[in-house]
Scaffold this motif. Sequence first.
Motif, PDB file in Angstrom:
ATOM      1  N   GLY A   1      -8.003 -16.366 -10.611  1.00  0.00           N
ATOM      2  CA  GLY A   1      -7.753 -16.766  -9.224  1.00  0.00           C
ATOM      3  C   GLY A   1      -7.087 -15.713  -8.374  1.00  0.00           C
ATOM      4  O   GLY A   1      -7.088 -15.816  -7.157  1.00  0.00           O
ATOM      5  N   GLN A   2      -6.500 -14.672  -8.986  1.00  0.00           N
ATOM      6  CA  GLN A   2      -5.857 -13.644  -8.163  1.00  0.00           C
ATOM      7  C   GLN A   2      -5.627 -12.341  -8.930  1.00  0.00           C
ATOM      8  O   GLN A   2      -5.145 -12.346 -10.052  1.00  0.00           O
ATOM      9  CB  GLN A   2      -4.516 -14.135  -7.620  1.00  0.00           C
ATOM     10  N   SER A   3      -5.981 -11.239  -8.261  1.00  0.00           N
ATOM     11  CA  SER A   3      -5.656  -9.893  -8.745  1.00  0.00           C
ATOM     12  C   SER A   3      -5.007  -9.158  -7.590  1.00  0.00           C
ATOM     13  O   SER A   3      -5.470  -9.259  -6.451  1.00  0.00           O
ATOM     14  CB  SER A   3      -6.918  -9.141  -9.179  1.00  0.00           C
ATOM     15  N   VAL A   4      -3.921  -8.419  -7.870  1.00  0.00           N
ATOM     16  CA  VAL A   4      -3.173  -7.719  -6.818  1.00  0.00           C
ATOM     17  C   VAL A   4      -2.816  -6.320  -7.303  1.00  0.00           C
ATOM     18  O   VAL A   4      -2.329  -6.146  -8.421  1.00  0.00           O
ATOM     19  CB  VAL A   4      -1.875  -8.476  -6.441  1.00  0.00           C
ATOM     20  N   TRP A   5      -3.062  -5.339  -6.413  1.00  0.00           N
ATOM     21  CA  TRP A   5      -2.678  -3.951  -6.653  1.00  0.00           C
ATOM     22  C   TRP A   5      -1.715  -3.542  -5.547  1.00  0.00           C
ATOM     23  O   TRP A   5      -1.834  -3.978  -4.406  1.00  0.00           O
ATOM     24  CB  TRP A   5      -3.897  -3.021  -6.590  1.00  0.00           C
ATOM     25  N   SER A   6      -0.757  -2.679  -5.870  1.00  0.00           N
ATOM     26  CA  SER A   6       0.216  -2.186  -4.899  1.00  0.00           C
ATOM     27  C   SER A   6       0.195  -0.659  -4.915  1.00  0.00           C
ATOM     28  O   SER A   6       0.342  -0.050  -5.970  1.00  0.00           O
ATOM     29  CB  SER A   6       1.616  -2.689  -5.267  1.00  0.00           C
ATOM     30  N   LEU A   7       0.009  -0.052  -3.730  1.00  0.00           N
ATOM     31  CA  LEU A   7      -0.040   1.396  -3.658  1.00  0.00           C
ATOM     32  C   LEU A   7       0.584   1.884  -2.362  1.00  0.00           C
ATOM     33  O   LEU A   7       0.853   1.101  -1.456  1.00  0.00           O
ATOM     34  CB  LEU A   7      -1.487   1.886  -3.778  1.00  0.00           C
ATOM     35  N   LYS A   8       0.825   3.187  -2.293  1.00  0.00           N
ATOM     36  CA  LYS A   8       1.358   3.825  -1.086  1.00  0.00           C
ATOM     37  C   LYS A   8       0.262   4.655  -0.458  1.00  0.00           C
ATOM     38  O   LYS A   8      -0.494   5.324  -1.141  1.00  0.00           O
ATOM     39  CB  LYS A   8       2.531   4.755  -1.426  1.00  0.00           C
ATOM     40  N   ARG A   9       0.184   4.587   0.863  1.00  0.00           N
ATOM     41  CA  ARG A   9      -0.701   5.447   1.655  1.00  0.00           C
ATOM     42  C   ARG A   9       0.145   5.920   2.820  1.00  0.00           C
ATOM     43  O   ARG A   9       0.509   5.123   3.680  1.00  0.00           O
ATOM     44  CB  ARG A   9      -1.935   4.682   2.160  1.00  0.00           C
ATOM     45  N   GLY A  10       0.510   7.191   2.843  1.00  0.00           N
ATOM     46  CA  GLY A  10       1.446   7.681   3.858  1.00  0.00           C
ATOM     47  C   GLY A  10       2.786   6.999   3.634  1.00  0.00           C
ATOM     48  O   GLY A  10       3.242   6.863   2.501  1.00  0.00           O
ATOM     49  N   SER A  11       3.404   6.518   4.707  1.00  0.00           N
ATOM     50  CA  SER A  11       4.672   5.803   4.554  1.00  0.00           C
ATOM     51  C   SER A  11       4.450   4.317   4.279  1.00  0.00           C
ATOM     52  O   SER A  11       5.407   3.576   4.052  1.00  0.00           O
ATOM     53  CB  SER A  11       5.532   5.968   5.819  1.00  0.00           C
ATOM     54  N   ALA A  12       3.198   3.880   4.284  1.00  0.00           N
ATOM     55  CA  ALA A  12       2.899   2.451   4.152  1.00  0.00           C
ATOM     56  C   ALA A  12       2.714   2.031   2.696  1.00  0.00           C
ATOM     57  O   ALA A  12       2.021   2.695   1.927  1.00  0.00           O
ATOM     58  CB  ALA A  12       1.642   2.110   4.943  1.00  0.00           C
ATOM     59  N   SER A  13       3.330   0.915   2.353  1.00  0.00           N
ATOM     60  CA  SER A  13       3.029   0.240   1.097  1.00  0.00           C
ATOM     61  C   SER A  13       1.880  -0.712   1.392  1.00  0.00           C
ATOM     62  O   SER A  13       1.867  -1.366   2.437  1.00  0.00           O
ATOM     63  CB  SER A  13       4.235  -0.557   0.607  1.00  0.00           C
ATOM     64  N   VAL A  14       0.936  -0.781   0.485  1.00  0.00           N
ATOM     65  CA  VAL A  14      -0.259  -1.585   0.724  1.00  0.00           C
ATOM     66  C   VAL A  14      -0.495  -2.490  -0.477  1.00  0.00           C
ATOM     67  O   VAL A  14      -0.491  -2.023  -1.617  1.00  0.00           O
ATOM     68  CB  VAL A  14      -1.492  -0.681   0.940  1.00  0.00           C
ATOM     69  N   LEU A  15      -0.690  -3.777  -0.196  1.00  0.00           N
ATOM     70  CA  LEU A  15      -1.070  -4.725  -1.235  1.00  0.00           C
ATOM     71  C   LEU A  15      -2.540  -5.050  -1.055  1.00  0.00           C
ATOM     72  O   LEU A  15      -2.967  -5.457   0.033  1.00  0.00           O
ATOM     73  CB  LEU A  15      -0.257  -6.016  -1.138  1.00  0.00           C
TER      74      LEU A  15
END
Length: 147
Positions: free
Chosen positions: A33-47
């Motif tokens: 039902g859910q998969s989540v990745w967390s990464l940085k792009r520039g100063s932004a954290s992105v989910l």
Amino acid sequence: MHVDRVEAKKLVEEALRKFGVDPAAVIVKDEPGQSVWSLKRGSASVLVSLFARGEKEALRIVAPVLYFDASRKADLFPRLLELNTEGLQSCAFGLVKDLVICVGERPLAGLDLAEVEHIIEHVAAVADTYDDRLVAEFGGRRASDQA
């Protein structure tokens, strides 16, 4: 074209690899039902998440932008709405309590690699661009800055 979560997960992982990110190193949740990745792009954290709500399955990208100064929200909120209509393209600003976020979401049906790459890059770029601008104009602090 129907794209199920297994196929969508492969697309997300391929997009992350194209960004130079190891998907296995940044996955924070992988459940039915859910998969989540967390990464940085520039100063932004992105989910980056794949999820199901009932029958609907979707790709959702969220990037925190700034913690706003409550005394300035009467000025900030109309500006966010204006920015939403000025061509943010496939994403919009939203609020979670005292946090401004940038979010993009689309159903999995017809999803392809180019779209996955675009929405991740675009949400991250909007968050990375507007965090500094909005803080300079309305106060508060960037979401990427430590408290």
